[in-house]
Design a protein around this motif. Sequence first.
Motif, PDB file in Angstrom:
ATOM      1  N   LEU A 701      39.376  72.375   5.218  1.00  0.00           N
ATOM      2  CA  LEU A 701      40.428  71.434   5.574  1.00  0.00           C
ATOM      3  C   LEU A 701      41.744  72.163   5.800  1.00  0.00           C
ATOM      4  O   LEU A 701      42.476  71.866   6.762  1.00  0.00           O
ATOM      5  CB  LEU A 701      40.578  70.385   4.467  1.00  0.00           C
ATOM      6  CG  LEU A 701      41.682  69.341   4.668  1.00  0.00           C
ATOM      7  CD1 LEU A 701      41.433  68.534   5.938  1.00  0.00           C
ATOM      8  CD2 LEU A 701      41.774  68.420   3.451  1.00  0.00           C
ATOM      9  N   GLN A 702      42.051  73.139   4.941  1.00  0.00           N
ATOM     10  CA  GLN A 702      43.281  73.912   5.093  1.00  0.00           C
ATOM     11  C   GLN A 702      43.285  74.696   6.403  1.00  0.00           C
ATOM     12  O   GLN A 702      44.297  74.753   7.111  1.00  0.00           O
ATOM     13  CB  GLN A 702      43.446  74.857   3.911  1.00  0.00           C
ATOM     14  CG  GLN A 702      44.720  75.701   3.964  1.00  0.00           C
ATOM     15  CD  GLN A 702      44.809  76.658   2.785  1.00  0.00           C
ATOM     16  OE1 GLN A 702      43.916  76.699   1.952  1.00  0.00           O
ATOM     17  NE2 GLN A 702      45.878  77.421   2.722  1.00  0.00           N
ATOM     18  N   GLN A 704      41.675  73.947   9.145  1.00  0.00           N
ATOM     19  CA  GLN A 704      41.841  73.008  10.246  1.00  0.00           C
ATOM     20  C   GLN A 704      43.296  72.583  10.397  1.00  0.00           C
ATOM     21  O   GLN A 704      43.816  72.481  11.517  1.00  0.00           O
ATOM     22  CB  GLN A 704      40.940  71.790  10.018  1.00  0.00           C
ATOM     23  CG  GLN A 704      39.451  72.098  10.101  1.00  0.00           C
ATOM     24  CD  GLN A 704      38.600  70.912   9.706  1.00  0.00           C
ATOM     25  OE1 GLN A 704      39.089  69.929   9.138  1.00  0.00           O
ATOM     26  NE2 GLN A 704      37.304  70.983   9.998  1.00  0.00           N
ATOM     27  N   GLN A 705      43.959  72.339   9.272  1.00  0.00           N
ATOM     28  CA  GLN A 705      45.362  71.964   9.336  1.00  0.00           C
ATOM     29  C   GLN A 705      46.217  73.099   9.888  1.00  0.00           C
ATOM     30  O   GLN A 705      47.124  72.867  10.688  1.00  0.00           O
ATOM     31  CB  GLN A 705      45.848  71.556   7.940  1.00  0.00           C
ATOM     32  CG  GLN A 705      45.200  70.286   7.400  1.00  0.00           C
ATOM     33  CD  GLN A 705      45.579  70.004   5.962  1.00  0.00           C
ATOM     34  OE1 GLN A 705      46.142  70.871   5.274  1.00  0.00           O
ATOM     35  NE2 GLN A 705      45.269  68.800   5.477  1.00  0.00           N
ATOM     36  N   GLN A 706      45.934  74.329   9.465  1.00  0.00           N
ATOM     37  CA  GLN A 706      46.683  75.468   9.975  1.00  0.00           C
ATOM     38  C   GLN A 706      46.455  75.654  11.470  1.00  0.00           C
ATOM     39  O   GLN A 706      47.389  75.963  12.218  1.00  0.00           O
ATOM     40  CB  GLN A 706      46.292  76.732   9.216  1.00  0.00           C
ATOM     41  CG  GLN A 706      46.736  76.744   7.768  1.00  0.00           C
ATOM     42  CD  GLN A 706      46.236  77.969   7.017  1.00  0.00           C
ATOM     43  OE1 GLN A 706      45.409  78.717   7.522  1.00  0.00           O
ATOM     44  NE2 GLN A 706      46.738  78.170   5.795  1.00  0.00           N
ATOM     45  N   ALA A 709      48.441  73.008  13.293  1.00  0.00           N
ATOM     46  CA  ALA A 709      49.867  73.329  13.289  1.00  0.00           C
ATOM     47  C   ALA A 709      50.180  74.454  14.262  1.00  0.00           C
ATOM     48  O   ALA A 709      51.192  74.422  14.972  1.00  0.00           O
ATOM     49  CB  ALA A 709      50.308  73.711  11.871  1.00  0.00           C
TER      50      ALA A 709
END
Length: 720
Positions: A701-702, A704-706, A709
Motif C-alpha cells: 500500500l505504501q 502504491q501511494q508513493q 504521488a
Amino acid sequence: MYTHTTMNTCAEQRSMGVASTSRPTVPLMPCRGPCFRGQAKPIRGRLAHASQLSQETLLASGRTGTNAGSGALGRLAQHETSRRIPDEESALPLYACLDGDILTPANKFAYYEALRSGLKALRALGINGISVDVYWGIVEGQRPGEYDWSAYKQLFALIRDEGFMAQVCLCFHGSDAVPLPAWVVAAGRANPDIFYSDRAGGRCCEYVSLGADEVPVLCGRTPLGCYRDLMLSFRRELGELVGDVIVDVTVGLGPDGELKYPAHPRDKRWTFPGVGEFQCYDKYMLSVLRACALQVDQPSWGLGGPHDAGSYCVWPSQTGFFHHQRGNWGSPYGRFFLQWYGDMLVQHADAVLGTAREVLVDGCGAGRGGGGGGGRGVGGASAAAGWLSSSTSAYYSICGASNGSSSSSYGCGSSSSSGFMSLSSSMSNSSSYGGSNGVLAGNGNSRASTGTVPWVAPGLPAMTAPSTPASAAAWAAWQGPPPTTGSPPSATSPWGSLYPPPSFSPSSASPLLSPAPPSPSAPVRLHAKLPGLYWWYNTASHAPELTAGYYNTANRDGYLPVMQVLARHGVSARLRSAELRSSELAPQACCDPERLIAAQRTAAAALHVPVGLENGSERFDDGALGRLESALFDTSTQQGIELPQVQSLVFSRMCDSMFEPANWGRFKDFVRRVRNRADTLVVPPCRGRQQVRQQQQALLLQQQQQAAAAAARQQQQQNQ
C-alpha cells in the motif's frame, strides 16, 4: 608444528572422559565439510533405532505434561502419510541440517525409511525445522537447462508431513559426495581456468571462479546466469511450498556454500593451522588484477599475488607477507592486492544475492539488466551511495575504519563515486573500503534504462555487454576486448580503453543501511553463510582470513563491507564455529573463535543485519553444547554496540553419532534448555508469518501511494 592428529588427541584428553564419539570430529579444521567418498553410511543403521528414541521422548514429554509431547504424540497416532501444518515459529527456531548424502548424485534417496524415523525423533525432541542442501550437481546434473526436482519434492513433502519448516541451502558448489554438474566438469576440462587456481597451478574444482562470473564459459551461459536459472527453476517447481513450508533460503556463495575463496582446500594440500594460499591465478582473475594495477599506474602489481606469501601449510611467521612485525601485507602493494582480492569477493556476493532477491523475494519482476551493483548483478532498483548513519559512523571510528573523510563509505570512497576501486585514495588513508564499482554504492547503471543495446559474441546468443571493468577484463581474457556502446572513453579516463565509466546519478541513491523491507510476493528470508576462520586470529595479519578473501586485520574490519552488502539486499548472516572455545584449541595457532564471532556479530549489529549461528563440527560433548547455548543468548555490548538476540540455530548435522544414547541424551538436554530460555524471548514483529503478511500488505500500500504521488508530481511538472 602441531599436526591434526596431535591436536585431536589433545582435544580428546581435555574432554575429561567424554566418549570418543562425542569428541570434536574436526574441531580445528572448520573449512572441511562432510567427506563420504562413496562408502556406505553407518547412519542408516543408527537411524533405524531413531523411531524408538522418538517414542521414548514422546512418552516422557507426555508424562511431564508438556505441550510439545502431547501434540507430537497425537501426530504420531495419525496415518504416516497425513499432511501436517508446520507450527508457527518460535522466538528462536532450531533447525537440524540433514546429512549431505541423503540424495545420491543420481537424484535418488539413499535411505528414505531411516530418514523418516530420524525426523520423527527430531520432531519429538522439539526441533522446529530441517535444513536441506540443494545441490546444483543433482538438480541440473546431466545436461544444461534440464532440471530434475523429483527427489527434492519427495524430501520436502516428507518434511512437511512430519510438521517441520524447511530451510533450503542452494549449493552452487560441489563436494566429495555430490560433484558439480557433469557438463560443468566437462567445461572445466576444456577450459581449466574456469576454476580457481593457486600459484603452483593447483585447481579447486568445487566452485567456478568468480573471475568468470560474467563470461559465457558454461555452454554459452555465464555462471551468474546459471545460478539465476536454477533459482528460477526452484521458484517455479517448488513455489507452492515457498512461504509456508520453505521459509528460509541460504544462498551459496562459494566453496562449502560460504562466502570465501578456497584458500584452505579439503585435499592434502592444506593442513591446520596453515595460512592457506591466494586463489587468483586463473586467467580471468589475473586479467582483472592487471586492469586494476594499470589504473593505479603500477603494472608490475598486476602480475600475480604476493611472491612471499608462502604455501598452504606454513605459519605466518614463516612468510615475508604475513609476518606480524615486518610483513608486507601493510605495504602499498599489500594494501592494493588485499583490497582488490577482497573487493572481488564482495562484488560476487552482491551479484549473486541481488539475483536471489530478485528471483526469490521480489518475484522475478525485474529484467536481466537490473540496476543493482552497477549492472554487475541483476538486483532491483538502483542502490545507494551509502551515507552512513551516526551509529555506524561511530562504529567506524571506534574500530579505526574511518580516518580522513567524513563521507568515506564502503563502495563509494571519498575520491571517486564511480571508479572500480578507489585504490589511490585507500592507500592514502581515506577509507574507501573498495569502491568496487558500486558494489555497495550501486551506481544504478541499469543497462536496460541507459539505452545500451545487446551485442552478440561469436557463436553465442545475444547478451548485454560487460558492465564493469572487471567483467570487461575477464571478457578480454576470453576472446578479446568487447565492443563498447555509447560515447567512447576519453584518453584521460581512469577506466582506460576497457569500458566507458558508468554514470552515477545521486538523485537515484537511497540509504544503504536501511534493511530491505519484506517483499509483497513471498514471505521467505534469505541468508548467507560466512566462514569461521579463527586460527591466527590473535596475530596482526589474520592470515587465514586474508587468503580466504576477508581484508580483516588487527587495525581494519574486513566484515563491514560484507555486512553492508547483506543489509542492502535484506539478507541475514549465518556464522559458523559457534561451539568452539579458545581454551580447547592449540595455543600455538593463536586461535580465538569467541573474538571472531563477537567481531562478526558487532559488524552485523552496526548495520542491522540479523544473525544466525551454526556449529562447525559434529560435537555432542557438554563443553561444545554449553558454548553454543551461551553464544545463542549472548546480548553483551561490544565496542559500544549491543548485540541483538540471535535469530536461529542450525545444528549441523543429523549424523550417525547424534543417535548414540549418550549423545542423544546430551543433545535432548541442550534442546530443552534452549527451549526454556527461548520461551522468555519476544518474537520480533517481522518473524511470525501473519505479521510478515501484514507487513507486506502495508508495504505494498505504501509503495502504491508513493508511486501515485510521484506520478502526480511528474504530471504537475509537465503542466508547468
